[in-house]
Each structure stands twice: as structure tokens, then as C-alpha cells.
Write an enzyme that holds these catalytic residues in place. Structure first.
Site, PDB file in Angstrom:
ATOM      1  N   SER A  68       0.814  -1.207   0.000  1.00  0.00           N
ATOM      2  CA  SER A  68       0.000   0.000   0.000  1.00  0.00           C
ATOM      3  C   SER A  68       0.859   1.273   0.000  1.00  0.00           C
ATOM      4  O   SER A  68       1.676   1.457  -0.895  1.00  0.00           O
ATOM      5  CB  SER A  68      -0.974  -0.036   1.183  1.00  0.00           C
ATOM      6  OG  SER A  68      -1.967   0.942   1.067  1.00  0.00           O
ATOM      7  N   ASP A  83      -8.997  -2.973  -6.962  1.00  0.00           N
ATOM      8  CA  ASP A  83      -8.390  -2.736  -5.650  1.00  0.00           C
ATOM      9  C   ASP A  83      -9.414  -2.126  -4.691  1.00  0.00           C
ATOM     10  O   ASP A  83     -10.025  -1.091  -4.976  1.00  0.00           O
ATOM     11  CB  ASP A  83      -7.191  -1.801  -5.818  1.00  0.00           C
ATOM     12  CG  ASP A  83      -6.482  -1.529  -4.510  1.00  0.00           C
ATOM     13  OD1 ASP A  83      -6.987  -0.706  -3.717  1.00  0.00           O
ATOM     14  OD2 ASP A  83      -5.426  -2.139  -4.265  1.00  0.00           O
ATOM     15  N   HIS A 134      -6.727  -5.833  -1.456  1.00  0.00           N
ATOM     16  CA  HIS A 134      -5.702  -4.811  -1.246  1.00  0.00           C
ATOM     17  C   HIS A 134      -4.590  -5.419  -0.400  1.00  0.00           C
ATOM     18  O   HIS A 134      -4.850  -5.942   0.685  1.00  0.00           O
ATOM     19  CB  HIS A 134      -6.303  -3.591  -0.537  1.00  0.00           C
ATOM     20  CG  HIS A 134      -5.370  -2.417  -0.439  1.00  0.00           C
ATOM     21  ND1 HIS A 134      -4.984  -1.682  -1.543  1.00  0.00           N
ATOM     22  CD2 HIS A 134      -4.738  -1.850   0.622  1.00  0.00           C
ATOM     23  CE1 HIS A 134      -4.166  -0.706  -1.153  1.00  0.00           C
ATOM     24  NE2 HIS A 134      -4.002  -0.794   0.150  1.00  0.00           N
TER      25      HIS A 134
END
Length: 391
Positions: A171, A267, A334
Site C-alpha cells: 500500500s 483494488d 488490497h
């Protein structure tokens, strides 16, 4: 701050998933404080280090933790009272799994490398660098200094002798891995094989449901608040506005170091915060849909499908270089490389009949190339894991 709390909760959920992994103790880099390399609250940077062994003793993987960003004084003040802004509040042990896992059975290519997880406490993807300290709130914007201090410390601990090295992240940490990729390579021996891996860090300069780009204005605030411009790749900022150089698609155009992108075409973070951020969803029509795509209307699903098209267009610079790798699944997820279950497990996602662990390993060691895009529609891949509404 709701989306930030959701992101933190997803990371905590991931931590629960890897409870069975080897617990690696925290290292506080107290020597960095004198250099001004500190977390938002002024505390020392921190990382977890599991030393390599055998054939992996001179191989290194530096993994940058994720956890969103803070955009102004108010959100950074909130952040500094959490583990994402202060090393004083961080958990003392971290279970290594997935790409950091220490078991040959689940991480065959990297299990015996020196594996480091760099904790994230600056809110700028390790790019901030403002000398002045906010006098009222005692805020330090020093993410770039934290990055440099950690790398210098690891170099002194043996990374200067690296034969193979990977800079990776999840991330916001994966974005950091892209932004610092070329600099990481330039720091290491010229004889070393150095590559970068981004897991859910390819945040696109995308259009939201109004046709505007909320994420562009959001990233512009991050760059301005943290003084990030001078820490972003000069190969990008020399020809574009600095805040645009926070987007991987523009950095990737001039990246010299091989990059592997692991990403979900749908995502879950980007659907919630790039496509349908709360601030532009005035009628709250997307409130339920963006958390659970099964609850979307037909029109909303068409918009979500259109977002995949934006993702593919943004990935063009990655796909244009044969030295790069791409594992783009059609999952609603994610950060997929942090647990053994999704990294290499029997029930983990596959693209082109390949698990991400094998795809990344084959690419790094040049056993084969891997640039594959999954089937095109949501739910078309039966190997996609179920995604919690809190992800």
C-alpha cells in the site's frame, strides 16, 4: 479519517492472519534521532530484522509498511497518537509471513534472505523533509530522513555486501518502494541484482465518480504538508508538477530499476477512495456499494468495470518494459503478498495458473518473465479470496 481507520483495520486483520508466523522483535533506531530522522511525534524510527542464513546470507529484502497518509496538521495530529505516527505505540513483535516468510515451504525463493519490515510512522510514504518543527503541535515531517537513516543502518549491518536485494512494500509502503526504487539501487553495490516489488501500491491518477480527480488534490496536500517535492524522483519532477510525481504511473515512465507490480484490478482501497471517495459522494449512493460490490447497482458495477480500464491504461509504462513484471488479478482486494495464504497458498489467487510467489521469484531470478493480466470482469477468477467489508 474514516478511510484511514479502515486501512489500519485491514492491516490489523492481516496481522491476525499471520499470527502463526515467526515473531520478529522490533529494533528502535535511536541513533537516527540526532539526525532529525524521526516519526511524526519525534520518536525514533523502527524496523523488524530477521537475519539471513545459508545461501541467503548476502541477500536482502527491505519491506516498507503501509498505512495511508496524513494531509494536513489536523490529520497528522490525529495520526501521531497512533502506531502510524509514533514508534512508542507500535507492537513490539511482528509475525513475518508471505513475501517476508521464513519457511521454505511457503516462501521458497526468499525464506532465508535478510528480511526487514520498516515500520511506517511519518504519513508521507517516507518522502517528507521539513526542517522546522510545528511549534504548536510538535509535529515532525521527516519521512525521507527516516528512509535514509534506516537504509544507512542496514548498510552498516551488512547490506553493503548485498548480492541480491529487493525493495518492496504494501500500500503506502509499496508506493514508497516505487518512489525510492532507483535510489535504493544506487545505494547498493553495482554488482548486486536489485529490483523492486509493489504490492497494492500502484495508486492511479484516476477519475472519480464525478469525473474529477479527488486523489490528485489529496496527494497534492500530502506533498505540500510534508515538503515531499525534493524527495520525489528528479527524473519525474524535472518535467512534471511534484504532486503528480506521487503517482506511480508517472514515476514508472523513467524508472531505471526493474519493478514488479502486484495489484488487484478492482483494488478495494482504490474503489473506496479514488473512484468513490466519501467527499464527492454527496448523496451517499456509493456508501454501501464500495464496501461490498455485491450490493452495487448495475450502473455502479459498470462504473467499477470502467475503473479497471483506467488501471490498465495507467499500467502502460510498466508493461512497456520487458524487465518489469505484472501480476494483475481481478480480485476485490488490497495488499495480497503479506500472508502465506495469498502469497503461495493453495487457496491463494492465481493469474495465468501461477501463484504470486512463483511469479515474483521467477521474475527476480530471471527464470522467466511474468507480465499477466487476469480475466476482465469482477468475480471472473474463482481463486480470488473473499474480501471483508472492512478491507
Amino acid at each position: 479519517m474514516t478511510w484511514l481507520k479502515q486501512m489500519w483495520s485491514s492491516i490489523l486483520v492481516l496481522a491476525v492472519v499471520v499470527i502463526g508466523a515467526r515473531a520478529v522483535p522490533i529494533t528502535y533506531l535511536e541513533s537516527a534521532v540526532a539526525k532529525g530522522a524521526v516519526c511524526l511525534d519525534g520518536s525514533a524510527p523502527a524496523y523488524h530484522f530477521d537475519k539471513g542464513s545459508g545461501s541467503g546470507v548476502n541477500n536482502w529484502i527491505v519491506h516498507m509498511e503501509g498505512g495511508g497518509w496524513c494531509t494536513d496538521i489536523a490529520t497528522c495530529v490525529q495520526r501521531k497518537s497512533t502506531m502510524k505516527g509514533s514508534s512508542k505505540l507500535m507492537n513490539k513483535d511482528f509475525g513475518f509471513s508471505g513475501i517476508l516468510g521464513g519457511k521454505q515451504s511457503t516462501n521458497p525463493d526468499f525464506y532465508n534472505w535478510n528480511r526487514i519490515k520498516v515500520r511506517y510512522c511519518d504519513g508521507s510514504s517516507f518522502t517528507g523533509d521539513i526542517e522546522a518543527v510545528d511549534p504548536t503541535h510538535k509535529l515532525f515531517f521527516r519521512g525521507a530522513r527516516v528512509w535514509r537513516a534506516v537504509i544507512d543502518d542496514l548498510m552498516a549491518k551488512g547490506m553493503s555486501n548485498a548480492q541480491n536485494a529487493i525493495l518492496s512494500g504494501c500500500s503506502a509502503g509499496a508506493l514508497a518502494a516505487i518512489l525510492h526504487c532507483d535510489q535504493f539501487k544506487s545505494t547498493l553495490p553495482k554488482t548486486a541484482k536489485v529490483k523492486c516489488v509493489s504490492d497494492a501500491g500502484y495508486f492511479i491518477h484516476g477519475k472519480d465518480i464525478t469525473g474529477g480527480s479527488y486523489i490528485q488534490s489529496y496527494y497534492a496536500k500530502v506533498v505540500a504538508t510534508h515538503g515531499s517535492a525534493k524527495s520525489l524522483p528528479a527524473s519525474c519532477t524535472s518535467s512534471m508538477k511534484p504532486d503528480l510525481c506521487f503517482f506511480p504511473q508517472y514515476v514508472a515512465k523513467t524508472l531505471q530499476t526493474p519493478l514488479f507490480v502486484i495489484n488487484a484490478a478492482f483494488d478495494s482501497w482504490q474503489i473506496k477512495n479514488v473512484l468513490a471517495p466519501t467527499s464527492v459522494d454527496k448523496s451517499k449512493a456509493w456508501k454501501t456499494c464500495k464496501l461490498d460490490l455485491k450490493k452495487c447497482t448495475a450502473a455502479q458495477l459498470q462504473t467499477v468495470q470502467g475503473y479497471r480500464d483506467q488501471v490498465l491504461a495507467a499500467l502502460a509504462p510498466v508493461r512497456s518494459a520487458t524487465t518489469n513484471g505484472l501480476f494483475l488479478d481481478s480480485c476485490h482486494a488490497h495488499c495480497q503478498g503479506g500472508s502465506a495464504a495469498t502469497w503461495s497458498g493453495d487457496k491463494g489467487p492465481t493469474v495465468a495458473n501461477t501463484k504470486m510467489a512463483k511469479a515474483v521469484g521467477d521474475w527476480f531470478f530471471e527464470r522467466s518473465t511474468f507480465q499477466n493480466v487476469d480475466c476482465s470482469s469482477l468475480n471472473c477468477n474463482p481463486t480470488c479470496p473473499a474480501v471483508s467489508t472492512e478491507d
